[in-house]
Design a protein around this motif. Sequence first.
Motif, PDB file in Angstrom:
ATOM      1  N   MET A 111       9.277  13.564  10.916  1.00 55.64           N
ATOM      2  CA  MET A 111      10.192  13.948   9.833  1.00 55.64           C
ATOM      3  C   MET A 111       9.439  14.028   8.499  1.00 55.64           C
ATOM      4  N   GLU A 112       8.761  15.126   8.279  1.00 56.10           N
ATOM      5  CA  GLU A 112       7.982  15.267   7.048  1.00 56.10           C
ATOM      6  C   GLU A 112       8.847  15.935   5.975  1.00 56.10           C
ATOM      7  N   HIS A 113       9.770  15.157   5.450  1.00 51.02           N
ATOM      8  CA  HIS A 113      10.688  15.694   4.460  1.00 51.02           C
ATOM      9  C   HIS A 113      10.486  14.922   3.169  1.00 51.02           C
ATOM     10  N   ASP A 114       9.874  15.570   2.172  1.00 50.50           N
ATOM     11  CA  ASP A 114       9.455  14.872   0.947  1.00 50.50           C
ATOM     12  C   ASP A 114      10.595  14.123   0.260  1.00 50.50           C
ATOM     13  N   THR A 160       3.640   9.771  -4.255  1.00 58.44           N
ATOM     14  CA  THR A 160       3.287   9.018  -3.045  1.00 58.44           C
ATOM     15  C   THR A 160       4.493   8.942  -2.108  1.00 58.44           C
ATOM     16  N   HIS A 161       4.201   8.760  -0.832  1.00 63.07           N
ATOM     17  CA  HIS A 161       5.270   8.493   0.134  1.00 63.07           C
ATOM     18  C   HIS A 161       4.908   7.207   0.849  1.00 63.07           C
ATOM     19  N   ALA A 162       5.242   6.101   0.222  1.00 65.26           N
ATOM     20  CA  ALA A 162       4.799   4.805   0.736  1.00 65.26           C
ATOM     21  C   ALA A 162       5.403   4.497   2.099  1.00 65.26           C
ATOM     22  N   ALA A 163       6.726   4.631   2.203  1.00 61.58           N
ATOM     23  CA  ALA A 163       7.377   4.286   3.473  1.00 61.58           C
ATOM     24  C   ALA A 163       6.850   5.174   4.596  1.00 61.58           C
ATOM     25  N   TYR A 164       6.710   6.466   4.326  1.00 56.13           N
ATOM     26  CA  TYR A 164       6.226   7.381   5.350  1.00 56.13           C
ATOM     27  C   TYR A 164       4.790   7.023   5.760  1.00 56.13           C
ATOM     28  N   GLY A 165       3.988   6.644   4.776  1.00 57.38           N
ATOM     29  CA  GLY A 165       2.616   6.231   5.063  1.00 57.38           C
ATOM     30  C   GLY A 165       2.576   5.057   6.014  1.00 57.38           C
ATOM     31  N   HIS A 166       3.463   4.097   5.794  1.00 57.61           N
ATOM     32  CA  HIS A 166       3.500   2.935   6.691  1.00 57.61           C
ATOM     33  C   HIS A 166       3.972   3.334   8.085  1.00 57.61           C
ATOM     34  N   VAL A 167       4.950   4.233   8.127  1.00 57.28           N
ATOM     35  CA  VAL A 167       5.434   4.700   9.436  1.00 57.28           C
ATOM     36  C   VAL A 167       4.284   5.362  10.211  1.00 57.28           C
ATOM     37  N   VAL A 168       3.553   6.237   9.522  1.00 57.13           N
ATOM     38  CA  VAL A 168       2.440   6.952  10.173  1.00 57.13           C
ATOM     39  C   VAL A 168       1.358   5.962  10.608  1.00 57.13           C
ATOM     40  N   LYS A 169       1.012   5.039   9.694  1.00 59.55           N
ATOM     41  CA  LYS A 169      -0.043   4.071  10.005  1.00 59.55           C
ATOM     42  C   LYS A 169       0.343   3.209  11.212  1.00 59.55           C
ATOM     43  N   HIS A 170       1.545   2.682  11.189  1.00 62.77           N
ATOM     44  CA  HIS A 170       1.956   1.806  12.286  1.00 62.77           C
ATOM     45  C   HIS A 170       2.065   2.587  13.599  1.00 62.77           C
ATOM     46  N   ASN A 210       0.824  -1.212   0.000  1.00 64.50           N
ATOM     47  CA  ASN A 210       0.000   0.000   0.000  1.00 64.50           C
ATOM     48  C   ASN A 210       0.858   1.263   0.000  1.00 64.50           C
ATOM     49  N   VAL A 211       0.350   2.298  -0.596  1.00 59.08           N
ATOM     50  CA  VAL A 211       1.126   3.543  -0.655  1.00 59.08           C
ATOM     51  C   VAL A 211       0.371   4.682   0.023  1.00 59.08           C
ATOM     52  N   TRP A 212       1.118   5.671   0.329  1.00 61.17           N
ATOM     53  CA  TRP A 212       0.608   6.868   1.023  1.00 61.17           C
ATOM     54  C   TRP A 212       0.549   8.007   0.031  1.00 61.17           C
ATOM     55  N   ASP A 213      -0.656   8.522  -0.151  1.00 58.44           N
ATOM     56  CA  ASP A 213      -0.811   9.683  -1.020  1.00 58.44           C
ATOM     57  C   ASP A 213      -0.401  10.909  -0.207  1.00 58.44           C
ATOM     58  N   ASN A 214       0.602  11.592  -0.702  1.00 56.45           N
ATOM     59  CA  ASN A 214       1.195  12.683   0.069  1.00 56.45           C
ATOM     60  C   ASN A 214       0.176  13.744   0.473  1.00 56.45           C
ATOM     61  N   ASP A 215      -0.859  13.952  -0.369  1.00 52.35           N
ATOM     62  CA  ASP A 215      -1.834  14.998  -0.050  1.00 52.35           C
ATOM     63  C   ASP A 215      -3.039  14.456   0.709  1.00 52.35           C
ATOM     64  N   GLY A 216      -3.116  13.177   0.852  1.00 52.46           N
ATOM     65  CA  GLY A 216      -4.299  12.589   1.460  1.00 52.46           C
ATOM     66  C   GLY A 216      -4.063  12.155   2.886  1.00 52.46           C
ATOM     67  N   ALA A 217      -4.814  11.151   3.299  1.00 55.65           N
ATOM     68  CA  ALA A 217      -4.721  10.672   4.672  1.00 55.65           C
ATOM     69  C   ALA A 217      -4.535   9.159   4.673  1.00 55.65           C
ATOM     70  N   VAL A 218      -4.016   8.655   5.790  1.00 49.92           N
ATOM     71  CA  VAL A 218      -3.898   7.205   5.949  1.00 49.92           C
ATOM     72  C   VAL A 218      -5.238   6.685   6.469  1.00 49.92           C
ATOM     73  N   THR A 219      -5.762   5.684   5.802  1.00 56.23           N
ATOM     74  CA  THR A 219      -7.057   5.135   6.209  1.00 56.23           C
ATOM     75  C   THR A 219      -6.915   3.642   6.458  1.00 56.23           C
ATOM     76  N   VAL A 220      -7.311   3.189   7.614  1.00 54.51           N
ATOM     77  CA  VAL A 220      -7.260   1.752   7.909  1.00 54.51           C
ATOM     78  C   VAL A 220      -8.552   1.327   8.602  1.00 54.51           C
ATOM     79  N   LEU A 221      -8.843   0.030   8.493  1.00 50.53           N
ATOM     80  CA  LEU A 221     -10.019  -0.505   9.173  1.00 50.53           C
ATOM     81  C   LEU A 221      -9.598  -1.048  10.538  1.00 50.53           C
ATOM     82  N   SER A 222     -10.389  -0.761  11.535  1.00 49.83           N
ATOM     83  CA  SER A 222     -10.057  -1.189  12.891  1.00 49.83           C
ATOM     84  C   SER A 222     -11.333  -1.718  13.562  1.00 49.83           C
TER      85      SER A 222
END
Lengths: 157, 539
Positions: B214-217, B187-197, A46-58
């Motif tokens: 560390m929000e450094h693109d 996209t910032h995949a690794a950062y997204g996982h860091v934030v999610k976890h 999964n990827v993180w959209d830089n302008d969006g938000a992280v969404t997960v089911l809990s």
Amino acid sequence: MKRTLVRSFFVATFLLLPLQYGLVGLGNLIGIGEPWPAVVQPGFQNVWDNDGAVTVLSPEFRLEFGDGGTESILPGLVFDDVPASHHLGIMRSHFKPAKHEEVDRATRMWLGDRFEELSGRRPSHANVIWYEVRVDQSADATSRTPVDTLAIEIPRK
Amino acid sequence: MTPSRIDTWIHDSFGVSAVGLALYRILFAAFALLVIAPGHDVYVDLVSLAALPDSLYAPPPGPMALFDGFPSAEIGALLHFLLNVSLIALLFGVRTRAASIAVGVLFLLVYGFTYSVGKINHTILFPLLPLIMSFSGWGAAYSYDGLFRARAHVSSWPLTMLALVVGFGMFTAGFAKILGGWLDPGTHAAYGHVVKHFLVRGRTDLLAPTAVEMEHDLFWELIDYGAVCFEIGFLAAVARPRVFRFFAAFAVLFHLGVMLTLNISFVFNIIVYAAFVDLRAAGRTFGAYLPRIRPNIGVRLAMLGGVVVLAICAQIYGSPLLLLNERFVMESDLQAHEVLVVLLASIVVVVFGIRKAVSPLDGLATEIRPVLNMDRYRRSAVTLGSTFFVYVVLVATNLGEFWPFSIYPMFSQGGIPWSRAVVREIPRDDPALGWESRTVSQLPGEPYPLLEHGVDPIDLANFVSKTRIWDERRVHGLRKMFGEGEIARRDLLVMRVDGRIVDDDSVSVSFVPYALMTADSTALNSSLPRTSDSASPIR
């Protein structure tokens, strides 16, 4: 071991590795999941959209008691004999409304006993509520919205 | 590639010796017993799994579907024992090939049951290793087989095979990332996982808070590309042993980074990468320091008896390393013993990496010998430098002190809000007891002197202030600190004490009741974050 036999091992490995990876992809595609054992390492796809938000089911269990009282319990507490990284996997496999219209009696009985152990009394019903947790890092905001529910009747002892 | 070049690649990529392979065999078996700890670590504990109903058995596609449910506690314990016997047999090199195959198959089975709850952790390289290495002759030296049975022939092709399997495994991780869009600059995949976890899964240990902030693109985009290139490149590196060794060494640091930021250790892969140390050179270097054992009946009986005795010890007591997990409880599901192993492996890689970079010499032997033979001033400098490095790594990642590497921050925290914990002995069934914050003059009950009762005030303060989620495990930990016998005699109220400067000239101290421990239950302050939002007691 003879060199020709070793070479045959390598040829077989060259063929089997991509083949089993193809089966992994197929399993994920048709929804039966990843096989075990298979030579696969975690993709964190999964990827993180830089302008969006992280969404997960809990998910969480919402217990309802005969006297009208309610109580919420997280899956981590119910399945504390299982490694923490597997809690969501159990919930996805067994308590997703889209997959399971009804939970079988043995599971409901076990859950009833477990809830009784944790909260001190046996609930009459339990709802598995799936929340969508949305973390908007840029706005520094977290929201939790219920998106799905699986109702479970807890049998009496 | 021509057939002869293929044969050269298969048989001559990784040099081995009987002693080098023996050292690795011993290291692998010791790692499995001490770090993986069958029957004791949560990921290889079938007895705990037996508590689940068979209706929750959801095997992944494959041989686990042949079973109808989880093994009973008795069968689980038997599988643990067989695994422990096989591992000790592997450690001593007793029937090494059979022991290697048994270790691999039993680990596949035990992990298979653990993953039959609906989630697979990708530990596959670990059980495949003994299966592949069973063909290497790693039981030829420093073993029962080497002393009392026909000496096995050693082969290096299993290492090439293992490299192929490891390379392909890593490739699948990189390929999935490409399919997922990791290379998309938007996209910032690794950062997204860091934030999610961090925010959702509660993985907030080590450097995770720093990584989230560390929000450094450019940095995160480089991480995304770097991870993909590294994992895809792993497969290509299989063709060149020296390059593959570099990838295997770097993989340790890669997992260190993942552990520090995502709090996922992948500790089981560390020992797999260790197989690609230059085993021939390692055998030459360390073999000279190992004792020579003469085969006689005493040695024979000691080795065979040792297998049984040590297997029983491993079955009953598990690994002493797991005691670390009780001493250092993490907020995430990361375990202290895993952190220690990954850190130690990373230190080894960094130390040898630096020496490799500054030395024109090649091979592990030439890397080790200068350290052993260097004059005392250089050796002192290396020792001091290594200690300082360990100190920096441990203190930095722990955000504070880490025994035995103490820091002395005396008076350096002046003016900063502080937090401690006090305990009050409460009269039984005190009706006036509430959960509101209090001042020192409003404290309920009588003081409970912690040191007199063997409770370390600093440990308690850390436990209270650093617990984010008050689940059953943390409550159990709190009760254990005092002992059930002590709690049966008196009701104890644990309070958090917060102090801060107000109006620039005075200090405000507030006492917040956190947990009331009685003989039957522990009532928690309902405002504490916990796994259940009710205020009903936990036992």
